[in-house]
Design a protein around this motif. Structure first.
Motif, PDB file in Angstrom:
ATOM      1  N   ARG A  13       1.085  -1.326  -0.127  1.00 59.45           N
ATOM      2  CA  ARG A  13       0.000  -0.337  -0.126  1.00 59.45           C
ATOM      3  C   ARG A  13       0.774   1.063   0.253  1.00 59.45           C
ATOM      4  N   ALA A  40      -8.694   5.031  -0.801  1.00 66.89           N
ATOM      5  CA  ALA A  40      -8.849   3.788  -1.345  1.00 66.89           C
ATOM      6  C   ALA A  40      -7.377   2.590  -1.085  1.00 66.89           C
ATOM      7  N   ALA A  41      -6.669   3.188  -1.526  1.00 64.00           N
ATOM      8  CA  ALA A  41      -5.505   2.032  -1.368  1.00 64.00           C
ATOM      9  C   ALA A  41      -5.383   1.935   0.152  1.00 64.00           C
ATOM     10  N   GLN A  43      -7.889   1.441   1.860  1.00 64.67           N
ATOM     11  CA  GLN A  43      -8.334   0.125   2.556  1.00 64.67           C
ATOM     12  C   GLN A  43      -8.347  -0.721   1.707  1.00 64.67           C
ATOM     13  N   ALA A  44      -8.175  -1.320   0.818  1.00 63.02           N
ATOM     14  CA  ALA A  44      -7.549  -2.193  -0.656  1.00 63.02           C
ATOM     15  C   ALA A  44      -7.355  -3.690   0.351  1.00 63.02           C
ATOM     16  N   LYS A  45      -7.076  -4.193   0.073  1.00 62.75           N
ATOM     17  CA  LYS A  45      -7.374  -5.763   0.965  1.00 62.75           C
ATOM     18  C   LYS A  45      -6.066  -6.529  -0.073  1.00 62.75           C
ATOM     19  N   GLU A  49      -6.836  -4.590  -6.118  1.00 62.52           N
ATOM     20  CA  GLU A  49      -7.749  -3.076  -5.280  1.00 62.52           C
ATOM     21  C   GLU A  49      -6.619  -2.199  -5.832  1.00 62.52           C
ATOM     22  N   LEU A  50      -5.287  -3.009  -5.127  1.00 63.33           N
ATOM     23  CA  LEU A  50      -4.144  -1.611  -5.603  1.00 63.33           C
ATOM     24  C   LEU A  50      -3.752  -1.299  -7.120  1.00 63.33           C
TER      25      LEU A  50
END
Length: 147
Positions: A13, A40-41, A43-45, A49-50
């Motif tokens: 992240r 958003a980064a 929250q990324a799992k 998403e990244l």
């Protein structure tokens, strides 16, 4: 397991956030979009998403990618500040101007107080007591939570 489904680490992240910061400095992102992507980064799992956060930014490697063995061979030329950094610098300059104005006001008040003391020590004493009473009232109001 496919890379897109693998869970991202905190360092992944951080790499993405650094790339987003560079994109802002290059003028590829504006500040509100940068803030949205940073949120958003955080929250990324998973990697997918990244990856989405960097997909439209050209010449940026995927999250977690590091180039091994590459070192700069020459000093980087000085580049002008980005728009965001220029705005930050201007706001810092504006803040220092406010402190300079406050310092000048305090100096003027001190000179006036010395003049008043030289002319009439009794008037100066009454004025000083009045100022102290006002300061105490401000402290009491602050402790009481009135402002």
């Amino acid at each position: 397991m496919d890379r897109d489904q693998m869970r991202a680490s905190e360092s992944d992240r951080q790499v993405v956030m650094e790339r987003l910061r560079q994109a802002v400095e290059e003028g590829r992102l504006d500040v509100p979009e940068y803030q949205d992507r940073i949120d958003a980064a955080m929250q990324a799992k998973v990697y997918s998403e990244l990856d989405i956060l960097l997909a439209d930014l050209q010449q940026l490697p995927p999250p977690g990618f590091t180039e091994a063995g590459l070192e700069p061979t020459a000093a980087m030329p000085a580049t002008p500040l980005s728009k965001v950094n220029q705005q930050l610098r201007e706001s810092a300059d504006e803040g220092s101007r406010k402190w300079k104005i406050a310092g000048v006001a305090v100096a003027i008040a001190a000179v006036l107080a010395l003049i008043l003391f030289a002319i009439s020590p009794q008037v100066f004493l009454y004025f000083a007591i009045a100022v102290l009473v006002i300061l105490v009232l401000f402290v009491v109001a602050a402790v009481a939570g009135l402002f």
